[in-house]
Motif scaffolding. Structure first.
Motif, PDB file in Angstrom:
ATOM      1  N   ASN A  13       0.827  -1.210   0.000  1.00 45.39           N
ATOM      2  CA  ASN A  13       0.000   0.000   0.000  1.00 45.39           C
ATOM      3  C   ASN A  13       0.861   1.260   0.000  1.00 45.39           C
ATOM      4  O   ASN A  13       0.602   2.204  -0.757  1.00 45.39           O
ATOM      5  N   ILE A  14       1.885   1.276   0.845  1.00 47.95           N
ATOM      6  CA  ILE A  14       2.772   2.443   0.892  1.00 47.95           C
ATOM      7  C   ILE A  14       3.568   2.554  -0.398  1.00 47.95           C
ATOM      8  O   ILE A  14       3.772   3.649  -0.936  1.00 47.95           O
ATOM      9  N   ILE A  77      25.114   8.085  -5.065  1.00 46.55           N
ATOM     10  CA  ILE A  77      23.682   8.246  -5.280  1.00 46.55           C
ATOM     11  C   ILE A  77      23.025   8.678  -3.967  1.00 46.55           C
ATOM     12  O   ILE A  77      23.208   8.036  -2.940  1.00 46.55           O
ATOM     13  N   PRO A  78      22.249   9.774  -3.965  1.00 44.37           N
ATOM     14  CA  PRO A  78      21.579  10.181  -2.731  1.00 44.37           C
ATOM     15  C   PRO A  78      20.528   9.167  -2.298  1.00 44.37           C
ATOM     16  O   PRO A  78      19.863   8.547  -3.135  1.00 44.37           O
ATOM     17  N   VAL A  79      20.397   8.994  -0.978  1.00 45.51           N
ATOM     18  CA  VAL A  79      19.454   8.038  -0.393  1.00 45.51           C
ATOM     19  C   VAL A  79      18.588   8.744   0.638  1.00 45.51           C
ATOM     20  O   VAL A  79      19.102   9.452   1.504  1.00 45.51           O
ATOM     21  N   ILE A  80      17.281   8.543   0.531  1.00 40.97           N
ATOM     22  CA  ILE A  80      16.338   9.043   1.530  1.00 40.97           C
ATOM     23  C   ILE A  80      15.705   7.849   2.222  1.00 40.97           C
ATOM     24  O   ILE A  80      15.102   6.999   1.572  1.00 40.97           O
ATOM     25  N   PHE A  81      15.839   7.789   3.543  1.00 39.67           N
ATOM     26  CA  PHE A  81      15.125   6.776   4.305  1.00 39.67           C
ATOM     27  C   PHE A  81      13.659   7.197   4.440  1.00 39.67           C
ATOM     28  O   PHE A  81      13.370   8.360   4.763  1.00 39.67           O
ATOM     29  N   ILE A  82      12.738   6.259   4.207  1.00 35.86           N
ATOM     30  CA  ILE A  82      11.316   6.467   4.479  1.00 35.86           C
ATOM     31  C   ILE A  82      10.893   5.334   5.399  1.00 35.86           C
ATOM     32  O   ILE A  82      10.828   4.176   4.976  1.00 35.86           O
ATOM     33  N   THR A  83      10.608   5.633   6.664  1.00 39.45           N
ATOM     34  CA  THR A  83      10.483   4.584   7.660  1.00 39.45           C
ATOM     35  C   THR A  83       9.578   4.992   8.813  1.00 39.45           C
ATOM     36  O   THR A  83       9.377   6.186   9.068  1.00 39.45           O
ATOM     37  N   ALA A  84       9.047   4.004   9.502  1.00 36.21           N
ATOM     38  CA  ALA A  84       8.260   4.244  10.715  1.00 36.21           C
ATOM     39  C   ALA A  84       9.155   4.439  11.935  1.00 36.21           C
ATOM     40  O   ALA A  84       8.660   4.804  13.010  1.00 36.21           O
ATOM     41  N   LYS A  85      10.451   4.179  11.810  1.00 34.93           N
ATOM     42  CA  LYS A  85      11.387   4.327  12.933  1.00 34.93           C
ATOM     43  C   LYS A  85      11.734   5.814  13.060  1.00 34.93           C
ATOM     44  O   LYS A  85      12.573   6.320  12.326  1.00 34.93           O
ATOM     45  N   ASP A 101      18.622  12.166   3.631  1.00 36.57           N
ATOM     46  CA  ASP A 101      17.444  12.724   4.271  1.00 36.57           C
ATOM     47  C   ASP A 101      16.707  11.578   4.945  1.00 36.57           C
ATOM     48  O   ASP A 101      17.000  10.396   4.694  1.00 36.57           O
ATOM     49  N   TYR A 102      15.730  11.930   5.797  1.00 36.33           N
ATOM     50  CA  TYR A 102      15.061  10.923   6.615  1.00 36.33           C
ATOM     51  C   TYR A 102      13.611  11.355   6.778  1.00 36.33           C
ATOM     52  O   TYR A 102      13.335  12.392   7.385  1.00 36.33           O
ATOM     53  N   ILE A 103      12.684  10.575   6.237  1.00 34.93           N
ATOM     54  CA  ILE A 103      11.258  10.885   6.301  1.00 34.93           C
ATOM     55  C   ILE A 103      10.564   9.824   7.140  1.00 34.93           C
ATOM     56  O   ILE A 103      10.730   8.630   6.903  1.00 34.93           O
ATOM     57  N   VAL A 104       9.793  10.270   8.128  1.00 37.08           N
ATOM     58  CA  VAL A 104       9.118   9.353   9.043  1.00 37.08           C
ATOM     59  C   VAL A 104       7.670   9.140   8.609  1.00 37.08           C
ATOM     60  O   VAL A 104       6.961  10.102   8.297  1.00 37.08           O
ATOM     61  N   LYS A 105       7.257   7.879   8.587  1.00 36.72           N
ATOM     62  CA  LYS A 105       5.867   7.542   8.299  1.00 36.72           C
ATOM     63  C   LYS A 105       5.016   7.790   9.542  1.00 36.72           C
ATOM     64  O   LYS A 105       5.484   7.533  10.665  1.00 36.72           O
TER      65      LYS A 105
END
Length: 229
Positions: A13-14, A77-85, A101-105
């Motif tokens: 779904n995500i 290569i740039p990396v963005i974390f997308i995580t519930a942590k 970068d770091y994006i929180v769910k």
């Protein structure tokens, strides 16, 4: 067609939400459920940006990022974390390993798109060939190579951009808000902690003691400053 983005996310779904949002914004998104699937494809086809979940089946996102940063082909290569942590320690660990970068769910779709655009925008504009030197640190702005004496220092894209920004503005106090805008290209309330975490990892890599700094001084309640030589 926009940038080619690889998304590694095991939640269908995500995964579909992110794919649809970025497709609608003009990006080309290739999705993977597992890290090993992504690494297999990335050996032959390198993306412009990687979106990476942490809690994955098999190798987790931290382990995948370590492999990315140790790969000659993928390390830039740039990396963005997308995580519930979403704890501070989770973010610090992610940035320490080289996340840009770091994006929180849960996250907002518009914020996701803005952060993706900011990372891609910053990563695409390399300065013209020149070398900058400060004390025993030297930067080649064409190759993004950083040397301390004769030792090569491996920095993430954001760490490199922070160091370059400090060198280009030596003697000036830069607020956290200014750095967030210059390096990340956006200004979200409460996100200045991102700046502090990147300064921390940059200091560690260049061997700068925050309690007795040789390079980057903390201006309490304001931001940071690279002293004139």
């Amino acid at each position: 067609m926009g940038a080619n983005i690889y998304l590694v996310e095991d939640d269908e779904n995500i995964r579909e939400l992110i794919r649809y949002a970025l497709d609608s914004a003009g990006f080309k998104v290739v999705c993977f459920e597992r890290g090993d699937e992504f690494l297999s494809v990335a050996k032959n086809s390198v993306p412009e940006l990687i979106l990476l979940d942490i809690m994955l089946p098999g190798a987790n996102g931290y382990e995948i990022l370590k492999q990315i940063r140790s790969s000659e082909r993928l390390r830039a290569i740039p990396v963005i974390f997308i995580t519930a942590k979403g704890t501070e320690m989770d973010k610090v660990q992610g940035f320490d390993l080289g996340a840009d970068d770091y994006i929180v769910k849960p996250f907002g779709v518009l914020e996701l798109i803005a952060r993706v655009k900011a990372v891609l925008r910053r990563g695409s504009g390399l300065p013209a060939a020149s070398r900058l030197k400060y004390k025993d640190i030297e930067i080649d702005t064409q190759s993004r190579e950083v040397l301390k004496g004769l030792e090569k220092i491996e920095l993430t894209l954001k760490e490199y951009e922070l160091l370059l920004c400090f060198l280009e503005n030596r003697g000036r106090v830069l607020t956290r808000e200014q750095l967030l805008e210059k390096i990340w290209g956006y200004d979200y309330a409460g996100e200045t902690r991102t700046v502090d975490m990147h300064v921390k990892t940059l200091r560690q890599k260049i061997g700068d003691d925050p309690h007795n700094p040789v390079y980057i001084s903390t201006m309490r309640g304001v931001g940071y400053k690279l002293e004139n030589e």
